[in-house]
Design an enzyme around this catalytic site. Structure first.
Site, PDB file in Angstrom:
ATOM      1  N   GLU A 171       0.836  -1.217   0.000  1.00  0.00           N
ATOM      2  CA  GLU A 171       0.000   0.000   0.000  1.00  0.00           C
ATOM      3  C   GLU A 171       0.862   1.256   0.000  1.00  0.00           C
ATOM      4  OE1 GLU A 171      -2.641  -0.693   3.353  1.00  0.00           O
ATOM      5  OE2 GLU A 171      -4.089  -1.635   2.031  1.00  0.00           O
ATOM      6  N   GLU A 363      -5.529  -8.338  -1.340  1.00  0.00           N
ATOM      7  CA  GLU A 363      -6.209  -8.213  -0.046  1.00  0.00           C
ATOM      8  C   GLU A 363      -7.656  -7.854  -0.306  1.00  0.00           C
ATOM      9  OE1 GLU A 363      -4.735  -5.620   3.078  1.00  0.00           O
ATOM     10  OE2 GLU A 363      -2.671  -5.999   2.477  1.00  0.00           O
TER      11      GLU A 363
HETATM   12  C1  BG6 Z   1      -4.428  -3.143   4.767  1.00  0.00           C
HETATM   13  C2  BG6 Z   1      -3.091  -3.628   5.244  1.00  0.00           C
HETATM   14  O1  BG6 Z   1      -4.458  -1.755   4.938  1.00  0.00           O
HETATM   15  O2  BG6 Z   1      -5.568  -3.525   5.424  1.00  0.00           O
HETATM   16  C3  BG6 Z   1      -3.131  -4.788   6.220  1.00  0.00           C
HETATM   17  O3  BG6 Z   1      -2.225  -3.950   4.187  1.00  0.00           O
HETATM   18  C4  BG6 Z   1      -4.323  -4.605   7.149  1.00  0.00           C
HETATM   19  O4  BG6 Z   1      -1.902  -4.854   6.895  1.00  0.00           O
HETATM   20  C5  BG6 Z   1      -5.586  -4.632   6.311  1.00  0.00           C
HETATM   21  O5  BG6 Z   1      -4.385  -5.539   8.174  1.00  0.00           O
HETATM   22  C6  BG6 Z   1      -6.863  -4.564   7.123  1.00  0.00           C
HETATM   23  O6  BG6 Z   1      -6.800  -3.477   8.000  1.00  0.00           O
HETATM   24  P1  BG6 Z   1      -7.067  -3.643   9.544  1.00  0.00           P
HETATM   25  O7  BG6 Z   1      -6.824  -2.338  10.131  1.00  0.00           O
HETATM   26  O8  BG6 Z   1      -8.490  -4.082   9.664  1.00  0.00           O
HETATM   27  O9  BG6 Z   1      -6.141  -4.691  10.011  1.00  0.00           O
END
Ligand code: BG6
Length: 468
Positions: A171, A363
Protein backbone atom coordinates in the site's frame (compact mmCIF):
# COMPACT_ATOMS: atom_id res chain seq x y z
CA UNK A 1 -21.74 -19.48 -16.17
CA UNK A 2 -18.47 -17.55 -16.58
CA UNK A 3 -15.39 -19.23 -15.19
CA UNK A 4 -12.23 -18.04 -13.55
CA UNK A 5 -9.19 -18.70 -15.74
CA UNK A 6 -7.25 -21.94 -15.35
CA UNK A 7 -4.29 -21.40 -13.03
CA UNK A 8 -6.05 -18.57 -11.19
CA UNK A 9 -4.11 -18.01 -7.97
CA UNK A 10 -6.65 -18.53 -5.19
CA UNK A 11 -5.40 -18.02 -1.68
CA UNK A 12 -4.93 -15.73 1.28
CA UNK A 13 -2.68 -12.88 2.43
CA UNK A 14 -0.70 -12.28 5.62
CA UNK A 15 1.96 -9.88 6.86
CA UNK A 16 4.83 -10.97 9.09
CA UNK A 17 4.18 -8.35 11.75
CA UNK A 18 0.53 -9.34 12.14
CA UNK A 19 1.02 -13.09 12.47
CA UNK A 20 4.54 -14.18 13.31
CA UNK A 21 5.02 -12.91 16.86
CA UNK A 22 8.49 -13.89 18.18
CA UNK A 23 9.25 -10.19 17.78
CA UNK A 24 12.56 -10.44 19.61
CA UNK A 25 13.50 -14.04 18.78
CA UNK A 26 15.91 -15.47 16.23
CA UNK A 27 18.03 -12.33 16.22
CA UNK A 28 15.18 -10.12 15.03
CA UNK A 29 15.46 -6.36 15.57
CA UNK A 30 12.61 -4.00 16.44
CA UNK A 31 10.43 -2.71 13.63
CA UNK A 32 7.86 0.08 13.49
CA UNK A 33 5.20 -2.59 14.09
CA UNK A 34 6.66 -3.52 17.47
CA UNK A 35 6.28 -0.10 19.07
CA UNK A 36 2.59 0.59 18.49
CA UNK A 37 0.57 -0.79 21.41
CA UNK A 38 -2.75 0.56 20.11
CA UNK A 39 -2.45 0.44 16.36
CA UNK A 40 -1.14 2.94 13.89
CA UNK A 41 -2.74 6.10 15.30
CA UNK A 42 -1.83 5.43 18.89
CA UNK A 43 1.30 6.39 20.74
CA UNK A 44 4.73 5.24 19.57
CA UNK A 45 6.40 3.60 22.56
CA UNK A 46 10.06 3.01 21.80
CA UNK A 47 11.57 0.93 23.24
CA UNK A 48 8.40 -1.05 24.01
CA UNK A 49 7.21 -1.19 27.60
CA UNK A 50 5.53 -4.45 28.45
CA UNK A 51 3.94 -6.81 25.99
CA UNK A 52 1.76 -5.79 23.03
CA UNK A 53 -0.50 -8.06 20.98
CA UNK A 54 1.80 -8.09 17.97
CA UNK A 55 4.74 -9.27 20.04
CA UNK A 56 3.32 -12.78 20.01
CA UNK A 57 0.59 -12.12 17.44
CA UNK A 58 -0.83 -15.55 16.54
CA UNK A 59 2.55 -17.26 16.97
CA UNK A 60 2.78 -18.15 13.28
CA UNK A 61 6.57 -18.22 13.76
CA UNK A 62 6.20 -21.47 15.70
CA UNK A 63 2.90 -22.74 14.29
CA UNK A 64 3.24 -22.11 10.57
CA UNK A 65 3.24 -25.84 9.75
CA UNK A 66 -0.17 -26.33 11.31
CA UNK A 67 -1.48 -23.19 9.58
CA UNK A 68 -0.11 -24.12 6.17
CA UNK A 69 -1.73 -27.55 6.49
CA UNK A 70 -5.07 -25.82 7.06
CA UNK A 71 -4.56 -23.51 4.07
CA UNK A 72 -3.66 -26.55 1.99
CA UNK A 73 -6.85 -28.26 3.16
CA UNK A 74 -8.78 -25.30 1.73
CA UNK A 75 -6.89 -25.87 -1.51
CA UNK A 76 -4.82 -22.66 -1.52
CA UNK A 77 -2.78 -22.22 -4.68
CA UNK A 78 -1.02 -19.16 -3.32
CA UNK A 79 -0.17 -17.53 -0.01
CA UNK A 80 0.93 -13.95 0.31
CA UNK A 81 3.41 -13.40 3.14
CA UNK A 82 5.96 -10.71 3.89
CA UNK A 83 9.56 -11.03 4.95
CA UNK A 84 10.25 -9.04 8.11
CA UNK A 85 13.19 -6.83 7.16
CA UNK A 86 14.31 -6.92 10.83
CA UNK A 87 14.68 -10.72 10.79
CA UNK A 88 17.22 -10.37 7.99
CA UNK A 89 18.87 -7.07 8.91
CA UNK A 90 17.89 -6.39 12.55
CA UNK A 91 18.90 -2.72 12.49
CA UNK A 92 18.68 -2.35 8.74
CA UNK A 93 22.28 -1.20 8.22
CA UNK A 94 24.34 -4.34 8.92
CA UNK A 95 26.88 -5.46 6.34
CA UNK A 96 25.70 -9.05 6.34
CA UNK A 97 22.36 -10.72 6.95
CA UNK A 98 21.16 -12.65 9.99
CA UNK A 99 21.31 -16.32 8.97
CA UNK A 100 18.66 -17.36 11.47
CA UNK A 101 16.14 -15.04 9.84
CA UNK A 102 16.92 -16.34 6.36
CA UNK A 103 16.65 -19.92 7.62
CA UNK A 104 13.16 -19.25 8.98
CA UNK A 105 11.89 -18.14 5.57
CA UNK A 106 13.71 -21.01 3.87
CA UNK A 107 11.78 -23.42 6.05
CA UNK A 108 8.52 -21.54 5.49
CA UNK A 109 8.86 -21.59 1.69
CA UNK A 110 9.91 -25.26 1.74
CA UNK A 111 6.81 -26.15 3.69
CA UNK A 112 4.67 -24.18 1.26
CA UNK A 113 6.25 -26.06 -1.62
CA UNK A 114 5.38 -29.36 0.11
CA UNK A 115 1.75 -28.29 -0.10
CA UNK A 116 1.99 -26.95 -3.63
CA UNK A 117 1.31 -23.39 -2.40
CA UNK A 118 2.96 -20.64 -4.44
CA UNK A 119 4.46 -17.86 -2.29
CA UNK A 120 3.71 -14.24 -3.15
CA UNK A 121 6.16 -12.24 -1.08
CA UNK A 122 5.97 -8.60 -0.01
CA UNK A 123 9.37 -7.08 0.65
CA UNK A 124 8.06 -4.38 2.94
CA UNK A 125 4.72 -4.54 4.74
CA UNK A 126 4.87 -1.76 7.35
CA UNK A 127 7.97 -3.39 8.86
CA UNK A 128 10.80 -0.89 8.62
CA UNK A 129 13.58 -1.31 11.23
CA UNK A 130 13.10 1.15 14.12
CA UNK A 131 16.82 1.83 14.06
CA UNK A 132 16.47 3.37 10.60
CA UNK A 133 13.62 5.54 11.84
CA UNK A 134 15.57 6.83 14.82
CA UNK A 135 19.06 7.07 13.40
CA UNK A 136 18.42 7.83 9.72
CA UNK A 137 15.07 9.65 9.74
CA UNK A 138 13.33 6.84 7.85
CA UNK A 139 12.85 7.20 4.10
CA UNK A 140 13.62 10.91 4.20
CA UNK A 141 17.25 9.80 4.11
CA UNK A 142 18.55 8.78 0.70
CA UNK A 143 20.95 6.28 2.26
CA UNK A 144 17.98 4.09 3.11
CA UNK A 145 17.61 3.28 -0.61
CA UNK A 146 20.96 1.47 -0.53
CA UNK A 147 20.10 -0.35 2.69
CA UNK A 148 16.81 -1.53 1.22
CA UNK A 149 18.59 -2.60 -1.97
CA UNK A 150 20.92 -4.75 0.13
CA UNK A 151 17.94 -6.37 1.84
CA UNK A 152 16.11 -6.93 -1.47
CA UNK A 153 19.17 -8.36 -3.19
CA UNK A 154 19.80 -10.69 -0.26
CA UNK A 155 16.33 -12.21 -0.32
CA UNK A 156 16.02 -12.32 -4.13
CA UNK A 157 19.27 -14.27 -4.26
CA UNK A 158 18.58 -16.55 -1.33
CA UNK A 159 15.02 -17.43 -2.41
CA UNK A 160 15.60 -17.40 -6.14
CA UNK A 161 14.52 -21.01 -6.52
CA UNK A 162 11.62 -20.78 -4.10
CA UNK A 163 9.77 -17.53 -4.85
CA UNK A 164 8.46 -16.49 -8.26
CA UNK A 165 6.09 -13.66 -7.29
CA UNK A 166 7.20 -10.55 -5.44
CA UNK A 167 5.68 -7.23 -4.33
CA UNK A 168 7.76 -4.24 -3.32
CA UNK A 169 6.00 -1.91 -0.81
CA UNK A 170 2.63 -2.69 0.71
CA UNK A 171 0.00 0.00 0.00
CA UNK A 172 2.71 2.43 -1.02
CA UNK A 173 0.13 5.21 -1.51
CA UNK A 174 -0.62 5.22 2.22
CA UNK A 175 2.63 7.13 2.71
CA UNK A 176 0.30 10.11 2.33
CA UNK A 177 -1.87 9.01 5.24
CA UNK A 178 0.16 6.78 7.57
CA UNK A 179 3.72 8.14 7.45
CA UNK A 180 5.17 6.28 10.43
CA UNK A 181 4.45 2.74 9.27
CA UNK A 182 4.93 3.56 5.56
CA UNK A 183 7.92 5.85 5.33
CA UNK A 184 9.28 5.78 8.86
CA UNK A 185 8.53 9.40 9.79
CA UNK A 186 7.33 9.85 13.35
CA UNK A 187 3.92 11.55 13.42
CA UNK A 188 4.37 12.31 17.11
CA UNK A 189 7.30 14.65 16.49
CA UNK A 190 5.42 17.54 14.92
CA UNK A 191 4.01 18.45 11.54
CA UNK A 192 5.39 16.61 8.51
CA UNK A 193 6.04 19.02 5.64
CA UNK A 194 4.78 18.02 2.19
CA UNK A 195 8.27 18.58 0.87
CA UNK A 196 9.69 16.03 3.31
CA UNK A 197 6.93 13.52 2.70
CA UNK A 198 7.23 13.58 -1.10
CA UNK A 199 11.01 13.38 -0.91
CA UNK A 200 10.68 10.22 1.19
CA UNK A 201 8.16 8.87 -1.30
CA UNK A 202 10.61 9.58 -4.12
CA UNK A 203 13.25 7.53 -2.31
CA UNK A 204 10.77 4.68 -2.03
CA UNK A 205 9.97 4.91 -5.74
CA UNK A 206 13.66 4.63 -6.59
CA UNK A 207 14.09 1.71 -4.17
CA UNK A 208 11.05 -0.02 -5.60
CA UNK A 209 12.19 0.37 -9.23
CA UNK A 210 15.66 -0.73 -8.26
CA UNK A 211 14.16 -3.86 -6.67
CA UNK A 212 12.27 -4.53 -9.91
CA UNK A 213 15.51 -4.29 -11.87
CA UNK A 214 17.40 -6.57 -9.46
CA UNK A 215 14.60 -9.10 -9.31
CA UNK A 216 14.60 -9.42 -13.11
CA UNK A 217 18.38 -9.74 -13.22
CA UNK A 218 18.55 -12.34 -10.45
CA UNK A 219 15.64 -14.43 -11.66
CA UNK A 220 14.39 -13.57 -15.17
CA UNK A 221 11.40 -15.87 -14.65
CA UNK A 222 10.13 -14.07 -11.56
CA UNK A 223 7.32 -11.52 -11.68
CA UNK A 224 7.30 -8.44 -9.50
CA UNK A 225 4.51 -5.98 -8.87
CA UNK A 226 3.70 -2.81 -6.98
CA UNK A 227 0.94 -2.69 -4.38
CA UNK A 228 -1.53 0.10 -3.68
CA UNK A 229 -4.55 0.49 -1.43
CA UNK A 230 -7.33 0.61 -4.00
CA UNK A 231 -10.10 2.88 -2.79
CA UNK A 232 -12.06 4.17 -5.80
CA UNK A 233 -13.37 7.67 -5.27
CA UNK A 234 -16.85 8.53 -6.52
CA UNK A 235 -18.12 12.11 -6.79
CA UNK A 236 -20.69 12.63 -4.02
CA UNK A 237 -22.97 14.43 -6.50
CA UNK A 238 -22.88 15.12 -10.26
CA UNK A 239 -21.76 18.67 -9.49
CA UNK A 240 -18.68 19.08 -11.75
CA UNK A 241 -16.77 20.43 -8.77
CA UNK A 242 -17.37 17.13 -6.99
CA UNK A 243 -16.33 15.22 -10.11
CA UNK A 244 -13.07 17.13 -10.26
CA UNK A 245 -12.52 16.61 -6.54
CA UNK A 246 -13.05 12.85 -6.99
CA UNK A 247 -10.52 12.83 -9.83
CA UNK A 248 -8.05 14.71 -7.68
CA UNK A 249 -8.44 12.25 -4.81
CA UNK A 250 -8.27 9.24 -7.15
CA UNK A 251 -4.96 10.55 -8.38
CA UNK A 252 -3.61 10.35 -4.84
CA UNK A 253 -3.62 6.60 -5.48
CA UNK A 254 -3.00 6.58 -9.23
CA UNK A 255 0.12 8.71 -8.81
CA UNK A 256 1.82 5.75 -7.12
CA UNK A 257 0.67 3.17 -9.65
CA UNK A 258 1.50 5.56 -12.52
CA UNK A 259 5.13 5.88 -11.49
CA UNK A 260 5.48 2.11 -11.09
CA UNK A 261 3.64 1.12 -14.25
CA UNK A 262 4.73 3.91 -16.61
CA UNK A 263 8.21 4.52 -15.28
CA UNK A 264 8.04 8.27 -14.76
CA UNK A 265 6.22 10.97 -12.82
CA UNK A 266 2.83 11.82 -14.38
CA UNK A 267 2.14 15.29 -15.80
CA UNK A 268 -0.58 16.23 -13.27
CA UNK A 269 1.76 15.96 -10.25
CA UNK A 270 3.95 18.79 -11.55
CA UNK A 271 1.28 21.41 -10.94
CA UNK A 272 0.65 20.03 -7.48
CA UNK A 273 4.37 20.23 -6.70
CA UNK A 274 4.57 23.76 -8.06
CA UNK A 275 1.58 25.01 -6.09
CA UNK A 276 2.86 23.44 -2.89
CA UNK A 277 6.47 24.53 -3.29
CA UNK A 278 7.70 20.97 -3.51
CA UNK A 279 10.99 20.32 -5.28
CA UNK A 280 12.11 16.73 -5.48
CA UNK A 281 15.80 16.31 -5.08
CA UNK A 282 16.71 13.75 -7.75
CA UNK A 283 20.02 12.21 -8.66
CA UNK A 284 20.90 11.67 -12.28
CA UNK A 285 20.35 7.94 -12.20
CA UNK A 286 16.86 8.20 -10.70
CA UNK A 287 14.98 8.77 -13.94
CA UNK A 288 16.75 5.81 -15.53
CA UNK A 289 15.99 3.54 -12.58
CA UNK A 290 12.32 4.51 -12.56
CA UNK A 291 12.03 3.18 -16.10
CA UNK A 292 12.17 -0.35 -14.67
CA UNK A 293 8.44 -0.85 -14.54
CA UNK A 294 6.52 -3.56 -12.72
CA UNK A 295 5.17 -6.72 -14.34
CA UNK A 296 1.78 -6.41 -12.69
CA UNK A 297 -0.24 -4.14 -10.43
CA UNK A 298 -1.59 -5.47 -7.17
CA UNK A 299 -3.95 -3.82 -4.76
CA UNK A 300 -5.98 -4.22 -1.60
CA UNK A 301 -9.68 -3.58 -1.81
CA UNK A 302 -11.97 -3.06 1.16
CA UNK A 303 -14.13 -0.05 0.30
CA UNK A 304 -14.87 2.84 -1.97
CA UNK A 305 -15.32 6.45 -0.92
CA UNK A 306 -17.00 9.66 -1.99
CA UNK A 307 -15.42 13.01 -2.63
CA UNK A 308 -16.96 16.44 -2.55
CA UNK A 309 -15.77 19.98 -3.00
CA UNK A 310 -18.28 21.07 -0.34
CA UNK A 311 -16.17 21.59 2.75
CA UNK A 312 -19.08 21.24 5.15
CA UNK A 313 -19.89 17.79 3.85
CA UNK A 314 -16.29 16.82 3.95
CA UNK A 315 -16.64 15.05 7.25
CA UNK A 316 -14.55 12.10 8.26
CA UNK A 317 -16.10 8.72 7.80
CA UNK A 318 -13.78 6.59 9.93
CA UNK A 319 -12.85 4.66 6.85
CA UNK A 320 -9.61 2.71 6.88
CA UNK A 321 -6.52 4.87 7.01
CA UNK A 322 -8.14 7.41 4.67
CA UNK A 323 -10.64 10.08 5.62
CA UNK A 324 -13.39 9.77 3.09
CA UNK A 325 -16.98 10.91 2.81
CA UNK A 326 -19.68 8.26 3.30
CA UNK A 327 -21.69 6.95 0.40
CA UNK A 328 -25.43 7.03 1.26
CA UNK A 329 -26.06 3.94 -0.89
CA UNK A 330 -23.72 1.57 0.89
CA UNK A 331 -23.80 -0.39 4.16
CA UNK A 332 -20.84 -0.37 6.52
CA UNK A 333 -18.94 -3.00 8.46
CA UNK A 334 -18.82 -2.96 12.26
CA UNK A 335 -15.69 -0.82 11.89
CA UNK A 336 -17.39 1.69 9.58
CA UNK A 337 -15.76 0.49 6.36
CA UNK A 338 -18.25 0.83 3.52
CA UNK A 339 -19.00 -2.39 1.68
CA UNK A 340 -19.05 -2.04 -2.10
CA UNK A 341 -18.56 -5.22 -4.18
CA UNK A 342 -19.31 -3.42 -7.46
CA UNK A 343 -16.52 -1.00 -6.65
CA UNK A 344 -14.12 -3.90 -7.05
CA UNK A 345 -15.25 -4.53 -10.63
CA UNK A 346 -15.02 -0.80 -11.25
CA UNK A 347 -11.49 -0.63 -9.86
CA UNK A 348 -10.28 -3.63 -11.84
CA UNK A 349 -11.61 -2.05 -15.03
CA UNK A 350 -10.20 1.38 -14.20
CA UNK A 351 -6.68 0.04 -13.59
CA UNK A 352 -6.73 -2.28 -16.58
CA UNK A 353 -7.95 0.48 -18.91
CA UNK A 354 -5.13 2.68 -17.68
CA UNK A 355 -2.20 0.26 -17.55
CA UNK A 356 -3.08 -2.81 -19.63
CA UNK A 357 -1.01 -4.90 -17.22
CA UNK A 358 -2.16 -7.97 -15.27
CA UNK A 359 -3.81 -7.21 -11.96
CA UNK A 360 -3.70 -9.13 -8.70
CA UNK A 361 -6.18 -8.60 -5.83
CA UNK A 362 -3.90 -9.25 -2.89
CA UNK A 363 -6.21 -8.21 -0.05
CA UNK A 364 -9.97 -8.19 0.42
CA UNK A 365 -12.04 -9.29 3.37
CA UNK A 366 -14.38 -8.47 6.20
CA UNK A 367 -13.18 -7.63 9.70
CA UNK A 368 -15.85 -8.76 12.17
CA UNK A 369 -16.17 -9.59 15.83
CA UNK A 370 -16.83 -13.34 15.45
CA UNK A 371 -18.32 -15.25 18.35
CA UNK A 372 -18.18 -18.92 19.14
CA UNK A 373 -21.69 -20.33 19.64
CA UNK A 374 -22.79 -22.85 22.27
CA UNK A 375 -21.76 -25.72 19.96
CA UNK A 376 -18.26 -24.36 19.68
CA UNK A 377 -18.84 -23.22 16.08
CA UNK A 378 -18.38 -19.91 14.30
CA UNK A 379 -21.16 -19.25 11.83
CA UNK A 380 -19.76 -16.36 9.85
CA UNK A 381 -22.38 -16.16 7.10
CA UNK A 382 -21.82 -12.39 6.90
CA UNK A 383 -18.23 -13.08 5.80
CA UNK A 384 -19.37 -15.65 3.24
CA UNK A 385 -21.87 -13.11 1.84
CA UNK A 386 -19.20 -10.41 1.68
CA UNK A 387 -16.62 -12.56 -0.08
CA UNK A 388 -19.16 -14.17 -2.38
CA UNK A 389 -20.40 -10.76 -3.53
CA UNK A 390 -16.88 -9.47 -4.17
CA UNK A 391 -15.79 -12.59 -6.04
CA UNK A 392 -18.87 -12.36 -8.27
CA UNK A 393 -17.67 -8.90 -9.26
CA UNK A 394 -14.16 -10.21 -9.93
CA UNK A 395 -15.73 -12.71 -12.28
CA UNK A 396 -17.65 -9.92 -14.01
CA UNK A 397 -14.42 -7.97 -14.47
CA UNK A 398 -12.75 -11.03 -15.97
CA UNK A 399 -15.69 -11.25 -18.36
CA UNK A 400 -15.15 -7.53 -19.12
CA UNK A 401 -11.71 -8.57 -20.37
CA UNK A 402 -9.58 -7.69 -17.35
CA UNK A 403 -6.55 -9.91 -16.82
CA UNK A 404 -6.69 -10.99 -13.17
CA UNK A 405 -3.85 -13.18 -11.92
CA UNK A 406 -5.38 -14.16 -8.62
CA UNK A 407 -7.17 -13.32 -5.43
CA UNK A 408 -5.69 -13.61 -1.93
CA UNK A 409 -8.24 -12.77 0.74
CA UNK A 410 -6.94 -10.78 3.68
CA UNK A 411 -6.26 -12.65 6.87
CA UNK A 412 -7.27 -16.24 6.00
CA UNK A 413 -6.49 -16.88 9.65
CA UNK A 414 -7.37 -14.35 12.38
CA UNK A 415 -4.52 -11.93 12.98
CA UNK A 416 -3.76 -8.66 14.72
CA UNK A 417 -5.44 -5.74 12.95
CA UNK A 418 -3.20 -3.09 11.50
CA UNK A 419 -5.13 0.11 12.03
CA UNK A 420 -6.44 -0.54 15.53
CA UNK A 421 -4.03 -3.19 16.81
CA UNK A 422 -6.92 -5.39 17.94
CA UNK A 423 -7.51 -9.12 17.85
CA UNK A 424 -11.29 -8.86 17.94
CA UNK A 425 -11.38 -7.48 14.40
CA UNK A 426 -11.20 -10.90 12.78
CA UNK A 427 -10.88 -11.70 9.08
CA UNK A 428 -10.10 -15.41 9.07
CA UNK A 429 -11.58 -18.62 7.76
CA UNK A 430 -9.76 -19.96 10.80
CA UNK A 431 -10.45 -18.63 14.29
CA UNK A 432 -7.54 -18.14 16.66
CA UNK A 433 -8.12 -18.25 20.40
CA UNK A 434 -6.23 -15.08 21.19
CA UNK A 435 -7.75 -11.94 22.67
CA UNK A 436 -7.17 -8.24 23.12
CA UNK A 437 -6.21 -8.70 26.78
CA UNK A 438 -3.35 -11.00 25.62
CA UNK A 439 -5.16 -14.11 26.88
CA UNK A 440 -5.88 -17.24 24.83
CA UNK A 441 -4.52 -20.66 23.97
CA UNK A 442 -3.70 -19.89 20.30
CA UNK A 443 -5.92 -22.84 19.35
CA UNK A 444 -7.13 -22.81 15.73
CA UNK A 445 -10.82 -23.51 14.91
CA UNK A 446 -12.30 -23.76 11.40
CA UNK A 447 -15.16 -21.32 10.80
CA UNK A 448 -18.12 -21.98 8.50
CA UNK A 449 -16.40 -19.86 5.84
CA UNK A 450 -13.49 -22.33 5.83
CA UNK A 451 -15.69 -24.98 4.20
CA UNK A 452 -17.26 -22.42 1.88
CA UNK A 453 -13.91 -21.11 0.56
CA UNK A 454 -12.65 -24.66 0.09
CA UNK A 455 -15.57 -25.34 -2.23
CA UNK A 456 -15.09 -22.09 -4.12
CA UNK A 457 -11.46 -22.97 -4.81
CA UNK A 458 -12.20 -26.59 -5.63
CA UNK A 459 -14.83 -25.55 -8.18
CA UNK A 460 -12.66 -22.69 -9.51
CA UNK A 461 -15.44 -20.30 -8.56
CA UNK A 462 -18.42 -22.11 -9.99
CA UNK A 463 -20.07 -22.58 -6.57
CA UNK A 464 -20.32 -18.80 -6.11
CA UNK A 465 -23.89 -17.54 -5.93
CA UNK A 466 -23.99 -14.62 -8.34
CA UNK A 467 -26.93 -12.72 -9.77
CA UNK A 468 -27.22 -13.63 -13.43
C1 BG6 B 1 -4.43 -3.14 4.77
C2 BG6 B 1 -3.09 -3.63 5.24
O1 BG6 B 1 -4.46 -1.76 4.94
O2 BG6 B 1 -5.57 -3.52 5.42
C3 BG6 B 1 -3.13 -4.79 6.22
O3 BG6 B 1 -2.23 -3.95 4.19
C4 BG6 B 1 -4.32 -4.61 7.15
O4 BG6 B 1 -1.90 -4.85 6.90
C5 BG6 B 1 -5.59 -4.63 6.31
O5 BG6 B 1 -4.38 -5.54 8.17
C6 BG6 B 1 -6.86 -4.56 7.12
O6 BG6 B 1 -6.80 -3.48 8.00
P1 BG6 B 1 -7.07 -3.64 9.54
O7 BG6 B 1 -6.82 -2.34 10.13
O8 BG6 B 1 -8.49 -4.08 9.66
O9 BG6 B 1 -6.14 -4.69 10.01
Amino acid sequence: MNQFPQGFLWGGALAANQVEGAYNKGGKGLSVADVLPNGIWGPIVYPPQGEYLKHQAIDFYHRYKEDLALFAEMGFKCLRVSIAWTRIFPNGNEESPNEEGLAFYDALFDEMAEHGIEPLVTLSHYEMPMFLVEEYGGWTNREVIGLFERFAETVFTRFKNKVSYWLTFNEINLALHAPFISIGIRHDKGEILQQVRYQAIHHQFVASASAVKMCHEINPDAKIGCMVAGVPMYPLTPDPSDVLEAQKQERETLFFADVHARGHYPAYIKRFFKENNITIDMEERDEEILKHTVDFISFSYYMSGCATANEELNVQSNANILNIVKNPYLPSSEWGWQIDPKGLRYTLNMYYDRYEKPLFIVENGLGANDVINENGEIEDDYRIDYLNAHLCQVREAIEDGVEVMGYTSWGPIDLVSQSTGEMKKRYGFIYVDRHDDLSGTFKRIKKKSFHWYKQVIQSNGSTLKCEE
